[in-house]
Enzyme design. Structure first.
Site, PDB file in Angstrom:
ATOM      1  N   HIS B  82     -35.957   3.875   4.674  1.00 31.73           N
ATOM      2  CA  HIS B  82     -37.178   3.496   3.965  1.00 31.73           C
ATOM      3  C   HIS B  82     -36.832   2.592   2.781  1.00 31.73           C
ATOM      4  O   HIS B  82     -35.871   2.857   2.078  1.00 31.73           O
ATOM      5  CB  HIS B  82     -37.887   4.774   3.467  1.00 31.73           C
ATOM      6  N   THR B 170     -27.160   4.587 -12.237  1.00 34.22           N
ATOM      7  CA  THR B 170     -27.168   5.333 -10.971  1.00 34.22           C
ATOM      8  C   THR B 170     -28.570   5.519 -10.394  1.00 34.22           C
ATOM      9  O   THR B 170     -28.704   5.865  -9.222  1.00 34.22           O
ATOM     10  CB  THR B 170     -26.563   6.742 -11.169  1.00 34.22           C
TER      11      THR B 170
END
Lengths: 300, 300
Positions: B82, B170
């Site tokens: 996705h 991150t």
């Protein structure tokens, strides 16, 4: 609040706001009980309270309200336009969500048992909670009213289901029971001929060979130049609103009359309208759990 | 719970049950927040959580869940089917009950402001909360995904609405916004000719000159020997389900095709079905306050 019951007590005091307030106080103060409507009627000298809540909470609050009503109301001095036999006249329990009728019957028995003992009150059970078919009908039990009950209660066939076989000195007697919630649903027809509404009402109602859980009358709406089929749907879980609506529509066709609109009077459970949407959209496998608010009600 | 908002955060972790549990914990532990659904997808490596609750409670819980997700997810190591640009990828707020869209826009801004500051995260606002028309569309914002965003974010036209103009080391970047709840509504047609479903879908949807808040495609249901008009109703308060249903019915008539049934996929607000019942019964002056459960929700 996963499990919801409704209770609609009728008290014989519809005029004195202070007394009404004291009678209602235990209901309004109770946790897990919500008073949806309070309708005092001066002509009837009667108060109808509509409340919903958790079954156990409803019963406890109701017992306290009965105690308050008996302290406030003296039936020896009571007069009003509505038939009545006691200070706490009628107390029906009805299932709303995730509650079976059997639990409402049990609630009626538990309240009757506790109230009879605590308040020294004779109590009859009616409708679904009735102990015999003669006691199903409220009007039949109440016949003779408070004034006639002093004699009536002495007859062996009118021994109360709970409590002493004599009237309470000031509070008379009480009828407690269980029934389905009524949905008041009216359909207006675009004609002035009241006979058409009356004929259709006859066709759609149970007593005329129509729908099992539908009572109906036909009447004129003078202010609207229309007529109306006025219905009480007595068990929407078995006879849905769309059934009576579609039945009125096809009966009206033979007169060349169209439906002008309809109306819902008062309160009803959400499921009664979900069933209508379900039918008209032809939904496959619709589950009430798909409704966000239903999920929330299960948790709260 | 009088005022209810919905929030459907998408997190970039759909495989590790322990991580998913830690991400969801602040949502499940929060008062006045109810997680209705948790849908982790291993192929997408993505978690979609559906929850409703009080607006303020939703925002606070969501901030904690963002913190947890950022601690758990490293976008440098993330792959999945996705499109995504961050550990907390998308967070839409939607109005459910007694909440205006404007309040959802405000909730999006408040969460974005708090999260940007606390988590040092670049945040874009989308749909109803978008600060420019170029930022309304999620796919347009997310184009390039996490891997492409290191460069994209440096462009002046892609300066974030909140937070630093560089990716979080991150956690990438996040899109927060406000939109109406989607109601997924499919209507099945009693024919095998998929072209008929496609043609009707074209007619009923907004892009084809049809209903303003309706997206639709036509497709075959192989297992049922039928075809389907599959719809997303993007604002049921303005384009009701009965409108698309009746429109499909009259478009199907020209092909001599009948509606075989319909289905609702997933969750929807109760009002979407009350509107359907209201239309088909032709109700005069129906008020949501007549629904017992609505009254209860207002109080709880």
């Amino acid at each position: 609040m996963k499990r919801i019951m409704e209770c609609v007590p009728n008290f014989s005091e519809g005029r004195d706001p202070d007394r009404i307030e004291r009678i209602e106080k235990p209901l309004r103060d109770a946790d897990d009980v919500l008073v949806l409507d309070s309708a005092p009627d001066e002509d009837h000298n009667r108060l109808v309270v509509t409340m919903i809540g958790k079954p156990e909470a409803l019963k406890s609050a109701m017992l306290k309200a009965m105690e308050a009503a008996i302290a406030e109301i003296n039936m020896e001095e009571h007069s009003g336009g509505h038939p009545r036999m006691g200070a706490v006249d009628v107390v029906p329990f009805t299932p709303v969500r995730n509650v079976e009728m059997e639990e409402c019957v049990q609630a009626a028995n538990e309240l009757a048992s506790r109230a009879a003992e605590k308040l020294d009150l004779p109590i009859y059970l009616y409708e679904e909670a009735a102990t015999s078919s003669e006691r199903e009908n409220l009007a039949h039990i109440r016949k003779g009213e408070y004034e006639g009950f002093e004699e009536k209660i002495k007859k062996p066939e009118w021994e109360p289901d709970y409590g002493p076989q004599r009237l309470h000195e000031t509070a008379g007697a009480t009828v407690i029971g269980a029934r389905m919630p009524l949905v008041a649903f009216n359909v207006n027809l675009d004609t002035k001929e009241v006979e058409i509404a009356k004929e259709i009402a006859r066709k759609v109602r149970h007593s005329g060979g129509g729908l099992r859980f539908c009572k109906a009358i036909g009447l004129s709406l003078e202010d609207k130049d229309m007529v109306q089929v006025s219905m009480n749907m007595t068990d929407y879980t078995q006879t849905s609103l769309y059934q009576s609506f579609e039945m009125i529509k096809f009966e009206a066709e033979r007169y060349g009359v169209e439906i002008a609109g309809s109306e819902l009077i008062g309160l009803l459970p959400a499921q009664a309208l979900f069933d209508v949407a379900d039918y008209y959209l032809g939904l496959d496998d619709f589950s009430p759990g798909q409704i966000m608010e239903n999920r929330l009600l299960e948790e709260l």
